[in-house]
Design an enzyme around this catalytic site. Structure first.
Site, PDB file in Angstrom:
ATOM      1  N   HIS A  74       0.838  -1.208   0.000  1.00  0.00           N
ATOM      2  CA  HIS A  74       0.000   0.000   0.000  1.00  0.00           C
ATOM      3  C   HIS A  74       0.871   1.255   0.000  1.00  0.00           C
ATOM      4  CE1 HIS A  74      -3.282  -2.705   0.822  1.00  0.00           C
ATOM      5  NE2 HIS A  74      -2.628  -3.170   1.864  1.00  0.00           N
ATOM      6  N   ASN A  91       9.866  -5.064   4.347  1.00  0.00           N
ATOM      7  CA  ASN A  91       8.505  -4.642   4.016  1.00  0.00           C
ATOM      8  C   ASN A  91       8.247  -3.297   4.679  1.00  0.00           C
ATOM      9  OD1 ASN A  91       8.404  -7.408   3.305  1.00  0.00           O
ATOM     10  ND2 ASN A  91       6.216  -7.478   3.729  1.00  0.00           N
TER      11      ASN A  91
END
Length: 177
Positions: A74, A91
């Site tokens: 996202h 991440n």
């Protein structure tokens, strides 16, 4: 195209499950910019990087030092200080800030190890070291060193030692061929 750019693009591609369309455009231009030897192409890649980065409200320098296998879940409203160093197979999620402290004994930017999962709206600031295999939970504030194999929860952050802290959080890890 040299092996370095192929390796970095391939490593990111692995993290997105092999689907080139899933890699954010700014991330593709970022990798191409950093590894281009051609000055004209480098300029074009940087312009494309900046345009796509700005669409997603990403504050990140084309000069950032980020290892292979980056996964940005996202990609929106993320800030990465240009002096920060991020390791392999990390991440980074929406709303994350990796920032600099401008005063005191922690003046500087973070160094983040390999296989670190940084949850939504987390903040990491100052000249600190985040070890390998670290999970930083959503909405955590980290302004202290974090040892390998740890989970950080909350604000103020609390360290919970745990082997394989990122197991099942970091998928499709890139490994050298």
């Amino acid at each position: 195209m040299d092996r370095n750019i192929k390796s970095k693009l391939y490593s990111d591609l692995c993290r997105y499950g092999g689907d080139y369309k899933k890699i954010p455009k700014f991330q593709k231009w970022f990798r191409k910019y950093q590894n281009s030897k051609n000055h004209l192409l480098k300029f074009i890649y940087k312009v494309l990087f900046v345009l796509d980065r700005n669409k997603n409200f990403i504050e990140m320098s084309a000069e950032s030092k980020i290892g292979e296998g980056l996964y940005i879940g996202h990609p929106f409203a993320i800030t990465i200080n240009p002096q920060a160093i991020i390791g392999r197979n990390c991440n980074i999620h929406k709303g994350v800030t990796i920032g600099q402290e401008n005063r005191g004994r922690k003046k500087g930017a973070p160094i983040i190890g390999d296989e670190v999962w940084i949850g939504i709206n987390s903040t990491i600031v100052g000249k600190i070291f985040i070890g390998n295999d670290v999970l930083i939970s959503a909405n955590s504030f980290v302004n202290f060193d974090v040892p390998d194999h740890s989970i950080v929860i909350g604000n103020p952050g609390k360290i919970i030692p745990r082997e394989n802290a990122t197991d099942s959080y970091i998928n499709n890890k890139y490994k050298d061929i």
